[in-house]
Scaffold this motif. Structure first.
Motif, PDB file in Angstrom:
ATOM      1  N   GLN A   1     -15.137  -6.327   2.573  1.00  0.00           N
ATOM      2  CA  GLN A   1     -16.512  -5.835   2.694  1.00  0.00           C
ATOM      3  C   GLN A   1     -17.511  -7.002   2.714  1.00  0.00           C
ATOM      4  O   GLN A   1     -18.674  -6.825   3.051  1.00  0.00           O
ATOM      5  CB  GLN A   1     -16.825  -4.869   1.542  1.00  0.00           C
TER       6      GLN A   1
ATOM      7  N   ASP B   1     -10.214  -6.315  -9.456  1.00  0.00           N
ATOM      8  CA  ASP B   1      -9.751  -5.205  -8.621  1.00  0.00           C
ATOM      9  C   ASP B   1      -8.288  -4.936  -8.958  1.00  0.00           C
ATOM     10  O   ASP B   1      -7.559  -5.845  -9.350  1.00  0.00           O
ATOM     11  CB  ASP B   1      -9.766  -5.606  -7.132  1.00  0.00           C
TER      12      ASP B   1
ATOM     13  N   LYS C   1      -6.058  -3.467  -6.199  1.00  0.00           N
ATOM     14  CA  LYS C   1      -6.200  -2.960  -4.835  1.00  0.00           C
ATOM     15  C   LYS C   1      -5.004  -2.139  -4.391  1.00  0.00           C
ATOM     16  O   LYS C   1      -5.141  -1.209  -3.617  1.00  0.00           O
ATOM     17  CB  LYS C   1      -6.352  -4.134  -3.853  1.00  0.00           C
TER      18      LYS C   1
ATOM     19  N   ARG D   1     -11.501  -2.246 -11.107  1.00  0.00           N
ATOM     20  CA  ARG D   1     -12.101  -1.613  -9.934  1.00  0.00           C
ATOM     21  C   ARG D   1     -11.045  -1.265  -8.897  1.00  0.00           C
ATOM     22  O   ARG D   1     -10.088  -2.018  -8.716  1.00  0.00           O
ATOM     23  CB  ARG D   1     -13.082  -2.572  -9.271  1.00  0.00           C
TER      24      ARG D   1
ATOM     25  N   LEU E   1     -11.080   0.159  -4.795  1.00  0.00           N
ATOM     26  CA  LEU E   1     -11.751   0.648  -3.585  1.00  0.00           C
ATOM     27  C   LEU E   1     -10.760   1.510  -2.799  1.00  0.00           C
ATOM     28  O   LEU E   1      -9.693   1.032  -2.404  1.00  0.00           O
ATOM     29  CB  LEU E   1     -12.189  -0.546  -2.727  1.00  0.00           C
TER      30      LEU E   1
ATOM     31  N   MET F   1     -14.203   3.331  -6.367  1.00  0.00           N
ATOM     32  CA  MET F   1     -15.249   3.074  -5.380  1.00  0.00           C
ATOM     33  C   MET F   1     -14.909   3.727  -4.024  1.00  0.00           C
ATOM     34  O   MET F   1     -13.785   3.604  -3.535  1.00  0.00           O
ATOM     35  CB  MET F   1     -15.430   1.575  -5.198  1.00  0.00           C
ATOM     36  N   CYS F   2     -15.924   4.367  -3.458  1.00  0.00           N
ATOM     37  CA  CYS F   2     -15.732   5.036  -2.159  1.00  0.00           C
ATOM     38  C   CYS F   2     -16.654   4.433  -1.117  1.00  0.00           C
ATOM     39  O   CYS F   2     -16.914   5.039  -0.084  1.00  0.00           O
ATOM     40  CB  CYS F   2     -15.986   6.529  -2.296  1.00  0.00           C
ATOM     41  N   GLN F   3     -17.175   3.228  -1.382  1.00  0.00           N
ATOM     42  CA  GLN F   3     -18.229   2.662  -0.534  1.00  0.00           C
ATOM     43  C   GLN F   3     -17.698   1.964   0.710  1.00  0.00           C
ATOM     44  O   GLN F   3     -18.460   1.318   1.423  1.00  0.00           O
ATOM     45  CB  GLN F   3     -19.048   1.660  -1.353  1.00  0.00           C
ATOM     46  N   TYR F   4     -16.396   2.111   0.970  1.00  0.00           N
ATOM     47  CA  TYR F   4     -15.786   1.396   2.094  1.00  0.00           C
ATOM     48  C   TYR F   4     -16.510   1.661   3.419  1.00  0.00           C
ATOM     49  O   TYR F   4     -16.738   2.810   3.793  1.00  0.00           O
ATOM     50  CB  TYR F   4     -14.306   1.805   2.237  1.00  0.00           C
TER      51      TYR F   4
END
Ligand code: SF4
Length: 296
Positions: A66, A150, A152, A201, A203, A231-234
């Motif tokens: 991001q 993260d 991931k 975190r 994503l 987090m869903c802001q991808y």
């Protein structure tokens, strides 16, 4: 120096300004932005912002990064440890809640030196990919109050495919265990701002809810009691725009599916509104020394 700082252990030559290793960076920090940031979790951004230093380059190469403009191109301004310390001081004077060092693993030695020059009287946050070596964590022991790693992937094949990060799960699991041993689970002040501890975190990526669910189950099994920021802001960035599955934002169905597991597992943490999936959450980077040193 011959570098073996991060899990890649490239044994590559790094001078102050150039590096032959996977991260491609020299040893002097390259910084893309120093400014209060309001897009973190409420216990980090609060009302006055998190004093964020975005470092350029990275020890991972996530296809969907991001912050790809700075992580993959190394865009930014080279600072000495003293100049970096001056940036910390200016952030503190601006009234931020904490100092938030973002993706600095490959500069850990210079960052440690900068904190020995000036350590703000604020919680120091290490905001990283989770692909962090024991050596780096030894250097940070006693310097960092809050770790924001993260997690991931729970699938090493996926980590290799999307981030070129072999052994990601075991490396990140060991790293988070060490972070917890250093600073424990979160403690907050009377205003709810984090002072110490670990928050993990994750994503969620489009078409990869199975990975996200496995990550949450892994956290439940290994790190019960550690809050999760889901987090869903991808948004598709860089090469991800051409990727067959990563070329779109999350659907509501995908997000709700993963969020339900977070609640079913009774994990503490934070969730975002799906409206966060916009490029407005991506900061503007700088190439000017004066801008990188400012707090605006
Ligand atoms: S910090 Fe950079 S040069 Fe050093 S081992 Fe990691 S990727 Fe290689």
């Amino acid at each position: 120096m011959i570098c073996d700082l991060c899990p890649r252990k490239c044994s590559a030559l790094r001078t102050e300004h150039e590096g032959q290793g996977f991260c491609g960076m020299g040893t002097l920090p390259v910084v893309a932005r120093i400014a209060p940031h309001y897009g973190e979790e409420p216990c980090i951004s609060g009302t006055r912002g998190s004093g964020t230093v975005f470092f350029s380059g990275c020890t991972m190469k996530c296809l969907f990064c991001q912050n790809h403009e700075i992580s993959l191109t190394g865009k930014g301004v080279t600072l000495t440890p003293r100049e970096l310390a001056d940036g910390y001081r200016r952030l503190e004077e601006a009234g931020v809640h904490n100092l938030n060092l973002v993706t600095a693993d490959h500069f850990v030695e210079a960052v440690a030196e900068s904190l020995s020059i000036y350590r703000p009287k604020l919680p120091i946050i290490w905001n990283c990919s989770g692909y962090t070596s024991p050596k780096t964590l030894r250097l940070l022991d006693g310097l960092v109050d809050v770790y924001l790693p993260d997690l991931k992937y729970a699938d090493d094949d996926l980590a290799r495919e999307l981030s070129r990060a072999p052994g990601y799960l075991s490396i990140a699991t060991e790293a988070i265990g060490t972070m917890l041993a250093q600073v424990g689970t979160p403690r907050f002040d009377g205003d709810g701002m984090i002072q110490r501890g670990v928050i993990i975190r994750h994503l969620i990526l489009p078409a990869h809810t199975r990975n996200s669910i496995a990550v949450l189950m892994h956290i439940k099994r290994h790190f019960e009691g550690v809050p999760v920021s889901l987090m869903c802001q991808y948004v598709p960035c860089g090469a991800a725009k051409q990727h067959p599955t990563l070329n779109r934002t999350l659907t509501r169905r995908e997000y709700e599916k993963v969020k339900r597991v977070l609640f079913d597992l009774d994990l503490d943490g934070y969730t975002q509104d799906l409206s966060a999936a916009t490029e407005a959450y991506i900061p503007t980077w700088t190439t000017e020394k004066t801008d990188a040193g400012s707090t605006g």
